[in-house]
Enzyme design. Sequence first.
Site, PDB file in Angstrom:
ATOM      1  N   ASN B 390       0.824  -1.202   0.000  1.00 24.69           N
ATOM      2  CA  ASN B 390       0.000   0.000   0.000  1.00 24.69           C
ATOM      3  C   ASN B 390       0.859   1.253   0.000  1.00 24.69           C
ATOM      4  O   ASN B 390       0.995   1.923  -1.019  1.00 24.69           O
ATOM      5  CB  ASN B 390      -0.951  -0.033   1.209  1.00 24.69           C
ATOM      6  CG  ASN B 390      -2.072   0.963   1.074  1.00 24.69           C
ATOM      7  OD1 ASN B 390      -1.969   1.946   0.353  1.00 24.69           O
ATOM      8  ND2 ASN B 390      -3.165   0.723   1.763  1.00 24.69           N
ATOM      9  N   ASP B 391       1.500   1.535   1.117  1.00 19.26           N
ATOM     10  CA  ASP B 391       2.240   2.792   1.229  1.00 19.26           C
ATOM     11  C   ASP B 391       3.377   2.898   0.210  1.00 19.26           C
ATOM     12  O   ASP B 391       3.658   3.977  -0.294  1.00 19.26           O
ATOM     13  CB  ASP B 391       2.812   2.939   2.635  1.00 19.26           C
ATOM     14  CG  ASP B 391       1.701   2.972   3.683  1.00 19.26           C
ATOM     15  OD1 ASP B 391       0.605   3.465   3.345  1.00 19.26           O
ATOM     16  OD2 ASP B 391       1.926   2.496   4.794  1.00 19.26           O
ATOM     17  N   VAL B 392       4.021   1.758  -0.115  1.00 23.11           N
ATOM     18  CA  VAL B 392       5.193   1.815  -0.999  1.00 23.11           C
ATOM     19  C   VAL B 392       4.807   2.042  -2.459  1.00 23.11           C
ATOM     20  O   VAL B 392       5.673   2.210  -3.301  1.00 23.11           O
ATOM     21  CB  VAL B 392       6.071   0.543  -0.884  1.00 23.11           C
ATOM     22  CG1 VAL B 392       6.656   0.433   0.500  1.00 23.11           C
ATOM     23  CG2 VAL B 392       5.304  -0.703  -1.272  1.00 23.11           C
ATOM     24  N   VAL B 393       3.498   2.008  -2.777  1.00 22.49           N
ATOM     25  CA  VAL B 393       3.057   2.326  -4.137  1.00 22.49           C
ATOM     26  C   VAL B 393       2.149   3.549  -4.144  1.00 22.49           C
ATOM     27  O   VAL B 393       1.443   3.801  -5.107  1.00 22.49           O
ATOM     28  CB  VAL B 393       2.324   1.131  -4.798  1.00 22.49           C
ATOM     29  CG1 VAL B 393       3.277  -0.028  -4.995  1.00 22.49           C
ATOM     30  CG2 VAL B 393       1.110   0.696  -3.995  1.00 22.49           C
ATOM     31  N   ALA B 430       0.868   3.048   7.208  1.00 13.73           N
ATOM     32  CA  ALA B 430       1.103   4.413   7.641  1.00 13.73           C
ATOM     33  C   ALA B 430      -0.221   5.137   7.922  1.00 13.73           C
ATOM     34  O   ALA B 430      -0.220   6.249   8.424  1.00 13.73           O
ATOM     35  CB  ALA B 430       1.902   5.185   6.597  1.00 13.73           C
TER      36      ALA B 430
END
Lengths: 98, 463
Positions: B390-393, B430
């Site tokens: 999620n957060d890394v994309v 996050a």
Amino acid sequence: MDLYAALFVVVLSAFLGYEVISRVPVLLHTPLMSGSNFIHGIVLVGAMVALAIAQTPLEQAVGFVAVVMGAMNVTGGYAVTERILAMFDRSKKQGGAP
Amino acid sequence: MIDFIDPIYLLAVIVFIFGLKGMSSPKTARGGIVAAGVAMLIAVVATAAAFFFPATASLLGLSGTPALANLALIALGIAIGGGLGYYAAKKVQMTAMPQMVAAYNGMGGGAAAAIAAVELLSGSGINGLSVAGAVIGSVSIAGSLIAFLKLQGWMRQRPIVYPLQQPTNIAVLIVGVFFGILSVAMNQGIYLLPFFVLTLLFGILLTLPIGGADMPVVISLFNALTGIAVAMDGFSIQNYAMIVAGILVGAAGTLLTVLMARAMNRSIPSVLFGAFGATEEVGGSIQGSLKPIEPDDAASLLAYAGQVVIAPGYGMAVAQAQQKVKELVDALEAKGVTVKFAIHPVAGRMPGHMNVLLAEAGVSYDHLYDRDEINPEFATTDVVLVIGANDVVNPAAHRQGSPLFGMPILDVENAKNVLVIKRGQGKGFAGIENDLFYKDNCRMLYGDAQAVVGKLIQSLKTV
């Protein structure tokens, strides 16, 4: 122990610790953290000495806690690191296979 | 009796250095930990042996051979702690490794604090250094255990904030240290109680405002702190093996903390005091809607693609979907599709964690690509399959004002199609809304990652 001898040891060890891992790939961050976690398991040696010199029941109890925790640090830290690194070995052997 | 303990400690320390060096390169990593393990075993056995030789024991600060009861307690403690530690480490799932590192690191910190406590109670050792070792060790165990609870999901992962947080925390630390000094100055063991309560409390308070996404950096920091606590104890009881190994870990751990924080584009102060993810971004409402897709349609998209890139995240690991993903890769490659994995440095819960999880499932190294290697390729990629990441994309990282701003991400939005396998409509680790899911080229596959990938494999057979 001579204070300055000890300080020399501290300063040199600090530089060594910094230099020795200065070029570590991101891939190895987790196993390296786990491995260095194992190395401070040397605290077990200190815990054994602390329990050995304990005289009152309170000192013995606290010393015993120190030994148990130190031993967990050693065996757990080793087993976790070994397991993570074993994965890398296996994937290398399987690499290229369909 | 000859002095055998110092030569053996010297040998152990040399092997530790080579072990650490070995662990910083993939080829020699395994040899490194095995060598360090052997050195540790020798050091512990030699220490135990030294207890039985009064002259050697005196080098360790003992006055003669220890009492039999103490020797029995040492053996019992090693058996219990060692057995528990080994059993738990072997038993635990690979996905839970980060919190296990936190837990064992906490144990080391706790041991350091307890050693210092014995020194302070018995009045042996150098008291000032014991106080320092006790403070750092207490902070390390309390903080590590909070990190463990957060990662294990037994505690709220979002940062916990309250008014005047930093001044309160600092005050707790100062008063705690004051009691420690008081106990030494007055030679009163009773002051050690408030001393340990307050320093442990400080460790807890320090970790509460830190969000789950920053935990790896914090664990690494506590790892370095434990090393320093061990060195302080080593100073106090005049044990060179503890000084060198402790400082070595303290320095290496500090560098590792900085490297990790850099890989996540975070600074150490912002990790410790930033309460990352505690605040919602104001304004910046997201345009568009979430568009679901059926597994059959997703499978045909994949089957007729030239290149598919899979971006895995922690969600994949939680669903135990690695094996199914490996099967999906095999099925796609059988159809002539090129498949690559895009590995974000902090995918999973720790840098390198995702590589380990995929390696466990048998995905070979040459399929795995770093963020910097794969990012230019997204523009020519037909389908990106995001599995539990999620957060890394999240493209919000490119937008000023977002809490994620500046974090290097996988630019999957540049691909022709993006498929996202996601358990539900919740936010990422996050706690930030993901713009990607609302883009026109993005389709959502809701469900458990393992089940959804299974359906994709089934559908692929009929395409």
